[in-house]
Design a protein around this motif. Structure first.
Motif, PDB file in Angstrom:
ATOM      1  N   PHE A  78      16.615 -11.534   0.881  1.00 20.69           N
ATOM      2  CA  PHE A  78      17.650 -11.243  -0.114  1.00 20.69           C
ATOM      3  C   PHE A  78      17.025 -10.805  -1.432  1.00 20.69           C
ATOM      4  CE2 PHE A  78      20.588 -12.937  -3.473  1.00 20.69           C
ATOM      5  CZ  PHE A  78      21.591 -11.982  -3.304  1.00 20.69           C
ATOM      6  N   ALA A  79      15.990 -11.513  -1.871  1.00 22.95           N
ATOM      7  CA  ALA A  79      15.329 -11.177  -3.136  1.00 22.95           C
ATOM      8  C   ALA A  79      14.643  -9.818  -3.052  1.00 22.95           C
ATOM      9  CB  ALA A  79      14.318 -12.264  -3.504  1.00 22.95           C
ATOM     10  N   THR A  80      13.988  -9.541  -1.923  1.00 22.11           N
ATOM     11  CA  THR A  80      13.330  -8.249  -1.752  1.00 22.11           C
ATOM     12  C   THR A  80      14.347  -7.113  -1.742  1.00 22.11           C
ATOM     13  OG1 THR A  80      11.520  -9.245  -0.469  1.00 22.11           O
ATOM     14  CG2 THR A  80      11.842  -6.865  -0.244  1.00 22.11           C
ATOM     15  N   GLY A  81      15.442  -7.296  -0.998  1.00 19.87           N
ATOM     16  CA  GLY A  81      16.480  -6.272  -0.936  1.00 19.87           C
ATOM     17  C   GLY A  81      17.119  -6.028  -2.287  1.00 19.87           C
ATOM     18  N   LEU A  82      17.353  -7.091  -3.044  1.00 25.31           N
ATOM     19  CA  LEU A  82      17.955  -6.951  -4.369  1.00 25.31           C
ATOM     20  C   LEU A  82      16.999  -6.267  -5.335  1.00 25.31           C
ATOM     21  CD1 LEU A  82      20.270  -7.452  -6.271  1.00 25.31           C
ATOM     22  CD2 LEU A  82      19.556  -9.840  -6.484  1.00 25.31           C
ATOM     23  N   PHE A  83      15.727  -6.617  -5.258  1.00 27.47           N
ATOM     24  CA  PHE A  83      14.692  -5.974  -6.082  1.00 27.47           C
ATOM     25  C   PHE A  83      14.707  -4.465  -5.848  1.00 27.47           C
ATOM     26  CE2 PHE A  83      10.487  -6.722  -8.199  1.00 27.47           C
ATOM     27  CZ  PHE A  83       9.998  -5.429  -8.143  1.00 27.47           C
ATOM     28  N   ASP A  84      14.709  -4.060  -4.582  1.00 27.93           N
ATOM     29  CA  ASP A  84      14.687  -2.638  -4.245  1.00 27.93           C
ATOM     30  C   ASP A  84      16.003  -1.955  -4.581  1.00 27.93           C
ATOM     31  OD1 ASP A  84      12.138  -3.036  -3.329  1.00 27.93           O
ATOM     32  OD2 ASP A  84      12.682  -3.089  -1.208  1.00 27.93           O
ATOM     33  N   HIS A  85      17.115  -2.677  -4.414  1.00 28.84           N
ATOM     34  CA  HIS A  85      18.433  -2.115  -4.721  1.00 28.84           C
ATOM     35  C   HIS A  85      18.549  -1.793  -6.209  1.00 28.84           C
ATOM     36  CE1 HIS A  85      22.755  -1.439  -4.378  1.00 28.84           C
ATOM     37  NE2 HIS A  85      22.943  -2.288  -5.374  1.00 28.84           N
ATOM     38  N   ARG A 106      20.001 -24.645  -4.995  1.00 28.48           N
ATOM     39  CA  ARG A 106      18.788 -25.325  -5.446  1.00 28.48           C
ATOM     40  C   ARG A 106      17.547 -24.635  -4.873  1.00 28.48           C
ATOM     41  NH1 ARG A 106      20.523 -29.526  -8.252  1.00 28.48           N
ATOM     42  NH2 ARG A 106      18.493 -30.549  -8.499  1.00 28.48           N
ATOM     43  N   ALA A 107      17.516 -23.338  -5.100  1.00 32.58           N
ATOM     44  CA  ALA A 107      16.414 -22.514  -4.609  1.00 32.58           C
ATOM     45  C   ALA A 107      16.131 -21.412  -5.622  1.00 32.58           C
ATOM     46  CB  ALA A 107      16.750 -21.911  -3.250  1.00 32.58           C
ATOM     47  N   MET A 108      14.897 -20.908  -5.611  1.00 35.86           N
ATOM     48  CA  MET A 108      14.526 -19.828  -6.520  1.00 35.86           C
ATOM     49  C   MET A 108      13.399 -19.024  -5.895  1.00 35.86           C
ATOM     50  SD  MET A 108      11.867 -21.094  -9.426  1.00 35.86           S
ATOM     51  CE  MET A 108      11.534 -19.343  -9.648  1.00 35.86           C
ATOM     52  N   ARG A 109      13.165 -17.843  -6.463  1.00 33.74           N
ATOM     53  CA  ARG A 109      12.059 -17.002  -5.994  1.00 33.74           C
ATOM     54  C   ARG A 109      11.537 -16.137  -7.129  1.00 33.74           C
ATOM     55  NH1 ARG A 109       9.198 -15.465  -1.796  1.00 33.74           N
ATOM     56  NH2 ARG A 109       8.478 -13.312  -1.585  1.00 33.74           N
ATOM     57  N   ILE A 110      10.215 -15.967  -7.136  1.00 29.86           N
ATOM     58  CA  ILE A 110       9.562 -14.946  -7.945  1.00 29.86           C
ATOM     59  C   ILE A 110       9.213 -13.810  -6.998  1.00 29.86           C
ATOM     60  CG2 ILE A 110       7.588 -14.335  -9.378  1.00 29.86           C
ATOM     61  CD1 ILE A 110       7.349 -17.268 -10.181  1.00 29.86           C
ATOM     62  N   GLU A 111       9.810 -12.635  -7.204  1.00 34.21           N
ATOM     63  CA  GLU A 111       9.552 -11.469  -6.370  1.00 34.21           C
ATOM     64  C   GLU A 111       8.696 -10.487  -7.163  1.00 34.21           C
ATOM     65  OE1 GLU A 111      10.105  -9.345  -2.683  1.00 34.21           O
ATOM     66  OE2 GLU A 111      10.697 -11.377  -3.279  1.00 34.21           O
ATOM     67  N   LEU A 112       7.633  -9.996  -6.542  1.00 41.49           N
ATOM     68  CA  LEU A 112       6.683  -9.120  -7.226  1.00 41.49           C
ATOM     69  C   LEU A 112       6.751  -7.700  -6.692  1.00 41.49           C
ATOM     70  CD1 LEU A 112       3.573 -11.492  -7.283  1.00 41.49           C
ATOM     71  CD2 LEU A 112       5.257 -11.127  -9.106  1.00 41.49           C
ATOM     72  N   GLY A 113       6.432  -6.745  -7.550  1.00 39.18           N
ATOM     73  CA  GLY A 113       6.399  -5.343  -7.158  1.00 39.18           C
ATOM     74  C   GLY A 113       5.318  -5.066  -6.129  1.00 39.18           C
ATOM     75  N   ALA A 114       5.440  -3.902  -5.486  1.00 38.53           N
ATOM     76  CA  ALA A 114       4.552  -3.563  -4.372  1.00 38.53           C
ATOM     77  C   ALA A 114       3.089  -3.433  -4.787  1.00 38.53           C
ATOM     78  CB  ALA A 114       5.022  -2.253  -3.721  1.00 38.53           C
ATOM     79  N   ALA A 115       2.804  -3.222  -6.053  1.00 39.21           N
ATOM     80  CA  ALA A 115       1.420  -3.036  -6.491  1.00 39.21           C
ATOM     81  C   ALA A 115       0.633  -4.344  -6.526  1.00 39.21           C
ATOM     82  CB  ALA A 115       1.391  -2.390  -7.875  1.00 39.21           C
ATOM     83  N   TYR A 116       1.321  -5.466  -6.601  1.00 42.25           N
ATOM     84  CA  TYR A 116       0.625  -6.751  -6.649  1.00 42.25           C
ATOM     85  C   TYR A 116       0.118  -7.103  -5.248  1.00 42.25           C
ATOM     86  CZ  TYR A 116       2.941  -7.361 -11.177  1.00 42.25           C
ATOM     87  OH  TYR A 116       3.382  -7.201 -12.462  1.00 42.25           O
ATOM     88  N   GLY A 267       7.550  -7.204  -0.856  1.00 43.22           N
ATOM     89  CA  GLY A 267       7.867  -8.485  -0.223  1.00 43.22           C
ATOM     90  C   GLY A 267       7.008  -9.629  -0.693  1.00 43.22           C
ATOM     91  N   GLY A 268       6.137  -9.387  -1.680  1.00 44.85           N
ATOM     92  CA  GLY A 268       5.258 -10.439  -2.185  1.00 44.85           C
ATOM     93  C   GLY A 268       5.946 -11.319  -3.204  1.00 44.85           C
ATOM     94  N   GLY A 269       5.369 -12.502  -3.411  1.00 42.98           N
ATOM     95  CA  GLY A 269       5.926 -13.447  -4.358  1.00 42.98           C
ATOM     96  C   GLY A 269       5.878 -14.847  -3.788  1.00 42.98           C
ATOM     97  N   ALA A 270       6.752 -15.719  -4.285  1.00 41.35           N
ATOM     98  CA  ALA A 270       6.788 -17.093  -3.812  1.00 41.35           C
ATOM     99  C   ALA A 270       8.178 -17.658  -4.030  1.00 41.35           C
ATOM    100  CB  ALA A 270       5.743 -17.939  -4.525  1.00 41.35           C
ATOM    101  N   SER A 271       8.523 -18.670  -3.227  1.00 43.07           N
ATOM    102  CA  SER A 271       9.838 -19.316  -3.316  1.00 43.07           C
ATOM    103  C   SER A 271       9.659 -20.802  -3.586  1.00 43.07           C
ATOM    104  CB  SER A 271      10.628 -19.120  -2.016  1.00 43.07           C
ATOM    105  OG  SER A 271      10.795 -17.747  -1.717  1.00 43.07           O
ATOM    106  N   GLY A 272      10.705 -21.427  -4.112  1.00 40.32           N
ATOM    107  CA  GLY A 272      10.663 -22.861  -4.359  1.00 40.32           C
ATOM    108  C   GLY A 272      12.036 -23.477  -4.214  1.00 40.32           C
TER     109      GLY A 272
END
Length: 274
Positions: A78-85, A106-116, A267-272
């Motif tokens: 969801f986070a990746t799709g929203l980032f790209d959208h 009670r969830a979160m994510r840091i989504e990073l651009g493709a260059a990372y 698709g990089g990043g981390a969730s918590g």
């Protein structure tokens, strides 16, 4: 039988349909209403300055839940799709950053651009554990978002912009430098809170007791074309002395109301979760 299949297909469509929320600004979109107007304006100013000074696009979105948009997707998809959208980040550099907070889930994510590279995923996971989740666990979302955003800027956005490699687990010097930089940034951001707290040490001009408190309220939120107005109220709990003063809230950066640069995530990043 074809019409029966068509009807069943129509009825089942909502089960796999997905949609994405629109953004209000390219900096902060607070759909879960976790921030006050003043907190939202401060975050908008901070992220607008980051984009202006470095070119890095950093967006924060809060939602109560993912379910109304894409219940069947994982948080990561969801986070990746929203980032790209949305197209967060410069289309050439792909260095955008996206923070998604789902308060009811009670969830979160840091989504990073493709260059990372994937080595930055661990840095994102460390930031979530040390800066976002401690406050989120106490339902203090404003503090968690403010501290977490500053940590992401100090530990990912600026080092990557400067060409640094992601710190390794054994790189204690780099780790401590990031921590000290984060603390310094946090102290600057917290100077108003420290000033409000220090008011308690002052004597009331009417009764002389040290029983003063100071609170701030937003009377009119700032926009990109008009300054806002806030009010400071000084009050003594002993004698009831009260003093009110108004202050100006600067206009929002006009760049925050524009559009993203067309970047994409790898698709990089981390969730918590908390």
């Amino acid at each position: 039988m074809r019409w029966v299949f068509a009807v069943l297909l129509f009825l089942a469509a909502p089960l796999w349909a997905q949609s994405y929320p629109d953004y209000d600004r390219t900096t902060i979109t607070d759909r879960a209403d976790l921030l006050t107007d003043a907190q939202e304006a401060a975050l908008d100013t901070r992220l607008s300055a980051l984009r202006r000074d470095t070119g890095v696009e950093f967006a924060v979105l809060t939602l109560a839940s993912q379910a109304p948009y894409a219940a069947a997707l994982s948080l990561e998809d969801f986070a990746t799709g929203l980032f790209d959208h949305w197209g967060i980040g410069d289309a050439t550099r792909n260095d955008g950053i996206f923070v998604l907070v789902l308060s009811q889930d009670r969830a979160m994510r840091i989504e990073l651009g493709a260059a990372y590279g994937r080595e930055w995923d661990r840095v994102a996971a460390d930031i979530i554990d040390r800066s976002f989740l401690p406050a989120f666990s106490n339902d203090d979302y404003a503090t968690g978002i403010a501290d977490g955003v500053e940590d992401v800027i100090a530990s990912i956005a600026l080092p990557f912009r400067d060409g640094a490699d992601a710190p390794t687990g054994n790189d204690s010097v780099t780790t401590w430098a990031a921590i000290m930089g984060f603390i310094a940034i946090w102290l600057v951001a917290a100077r108003r809170k420290i000033g409000d707290w220090a008011t308690r040490l002052k004597s009331c001009p009417k009764c002389g007791h040290r029983a003063l408190s100071r609170v701030r309220n937003t009377l009119r939120a700032a926009t990109t074309s008009m300054r806002g107005e806030g009010e400071t109220r000084l009050r003594c709990s002993q004698c009831g002395y009260e003093k009110r003063e108004t202050y100006i809230i600067p206009t929002r950066s006009s760049s925050s109301g524009g559009s993203f640069g067309g970047g994409r995530s790898g698709g990089g990043g981390a969730s918590g979760r908390w």
